[in-house]
Design a protein around this motif. Structure first.
Motif, mmCIF file in Angstrom:
data_model
loop_
_atom_site.group_PDB
_atom_site.id
_atom_site.type_symbol
_atom_site.label_atom_id
_atom_site.label_comp_id
_atom_site.label_asym_id
_atom_site.label_seq_id
_atom_site.Cartn_x
_atom_site.Cartn_y
_atom_site.Cartn_z
ATOM 1 N N GLN A 48 41.299 35.093 33.929
ATOM 2 C CA GLN A 48 41.014 35.495 35.301
ATOM 3 C C GLN A 48 39.601 35.105 35.725
ATOM 4 O OE1 GLN A 48 42.558 37.283 32.963
ATOM 5 N NE2 GLN A 48 43.869 38.900 33.829
ATOM 6 N N LYS A 49 38.647 35.179 34.789
ATOM 7 C CA LYS A 49 37.267 34.800 35.100
ATOM 8 C C LYS A 49 37.166 33.313 35.425
ATOM 9 C CE LYS A 49 35.427 38.870 34.258
ATOM 10 N NZ LYS A 49 34.839 39.692 35.344
ATOM 11 N N GLU A 52 38.702 32.713 38.804
ATOM 12 C CA GLU A 52 37.832 33.222 39.861
ATOM 13 C C GLU A 52 36.709 32.240 40.174
ATOM 14 O OE1 GLU A 52 34.784 36.995 40.568
ATOM 15 O OE2 GLU A 52 36.268 37.062 38.950
ATOM 16 N N ARG A 55 38.056 29.353 42.168
ATOM 17 C CA ARG A 55 38.256 29.710 43.581
ATOM 18 C C ARG A 55 36.936 29.741 44.344
ATOM 19 N NH1 ARG A 55 41.929 33.554 41.384
ATOM 20 N NH2 ARG A 55 40.336 35.185 41.630
ATOM 21 N N GLN A 56 35.886 30.171 43.685
ATOM 22 C CA GLN A 56 34.588 30.295 44.349
ATOM 23 C C GLN A 56 33.959 28.951 44.674
ATOM 24 O OE1 GLN A 56 32.366 32.654 41.543
ATOM 25 N NE2 GLN A 56 33.202 34.604 42.276
ATOM 26 N N ALA A 78 46.628 33.703 37.710
ATOM 27 C CA ALA A 78 45.497 34.183 38.501
ATOM 28 C C ALA A 78 45.170 33.277 39.690
ATOM 29 C CB ALA A 78 44.263 34.322 37.607
ATOM 30 N N LEU A 79 45.858 32.160 39.800
ATOM 31 C CA LEU A 79 45.635 31.221 40.896
ATOM 32 C C LEU A 79 46.798 31.270 41.873
ATOM 33 C CD1 LEU A 79 44.333 28.130 38.889
ATOM 34 C CD2 LEU A 79 42.962 29.633 40.343
#
Length: 214
Positions: A48-49, A52, A55-56, A78-79
C-alpha cells in the motif's frame, strides 16, 4: 499482541530465501493463504505504501504499470486499475494463480528476474515493486536490467529493505546510474513494512526509491 506461530514462521522463512528455486518452493506451500496468514496477520502495509507513492508522484502518461514481484496482487489491489493497465510479474506460479483469481492484471508473467527479460515488452511507463528487493532475494544488478523493459521517461517506485539498500550496494548502483545519465530525479522515502507489532521484524523499514528512466 504476539503474532501467531505460523505467521512468525512464514516471516522468518521468507527472510531466509537465497535462490530462485527457494522462492518457488516457499511460496508453493502457502500461496493460497498468503493474504490471510501473512499479510493480514503481520500488517504487511508495504504494498500500500508503494502504491500510495505512485499515486502521489505519477502523471497520466505513467503507464502501463509493471508490478515486479507482484505476489498475490497486493500492490494492484491498492491501485485503481481503471487509471492504468497493470501487468503482474512473479517467479512463483502459485502466487500468480492467486493473483489471477482476483482479476487485477491485464496480463501476468512467470519470470525469474535474474534471467532473460527479453520476452517481456519494453514499453512500460511505470515499474513498481514491494518486497522483492529484500534479504535473500534480488540485488541491485536487477534494477539495471529492469530499465530494459521501460520506455524513456518511465517512472520507477521500487521498495528496497533499508539494511539491504546499503549492504548490497543499491545506493552505489543508483548513484552510478545517475552519474551515467541513465536515470534522473532520484529520491528515497522511508516507509514501514509492517504495521503490527509483536514480531522481531516489526520495526523493519524500507526505502521507497523513485526515479525516471532518462
Amino acid at each position: 499482541m504476539a503474532m501467531s506461530d505460523k505467521a512468525q514462521r512464514l516471516l522468518e522463512n521468507a527472510y531466509a530465501l537465497e535462490t530462485p528455486d527457494d522462492s518457488r518452493a516457499y511460496y508453493r506451500g502457502f500461496a493460497a493463504s498468503y493474504d490471510e496468514d501473512f499479510a493480514d496477520v503481520l500488517g504487511f502495509v508495504y504494498p500500500q505504501k508503494i502504491a500510495e507513492i505512485y499515486r502521489q508522484i505519477s502523471g497520466p502518461d505513467d503507464g502501463p504499470i509493471a508490478d515486479i514481484g507482484c505476489g498475490t496482487g497486493l500492490v494492484a489491489q491498492a491501485l485503481d486499475q481503471s487509471v492504468q493497465p497493470i501487468d503482474g510479474m512473479d517467479i512463483s506460479p502459485d502466487m500468480l494463480a492467486r493473483a489471477n483469481e482476483k482479476a487485477l492484471y491485464r496480463r501476468t508473467f512467470e519470470i525469474d528476474l535474474t534471467g532473460d527479460l527479453g520476452p517481456i515488452c519494453n514499453d512500460y511507463g511505470a515499474l513498481l515493486s514491494s518486497g522483492t528487493f529484500t534479504q535473500g532475494h534480488l540485488g541491485p544488478e536487477v534494477l539495471e536490467k529492469l530499465l530494459g523493459i521501460a520506455r524513456p521517461g518511465a517512472l520507477f517506485v521500487i521498495g528496497v529493505n533499508k539494511v539491504h539498500f546499503t549492504s548490497l550496494g543499491f545506493e552505489a548502483m543508483l548513484q552510478a546510474l545517475m552519474h551515467a545519465g541513465r536515470i534522473s530525479g532520484l529520491e528515497a522515502r522511508e516507509v514501514r513494512i509492517y504495521a503490527k507489532d509483536g514480531h522481531e521484524h516489526s520495526e523493519d523499514m524500507a526505502l521507497a526509491v523513485s526515479f525516471r528512466k532518462a
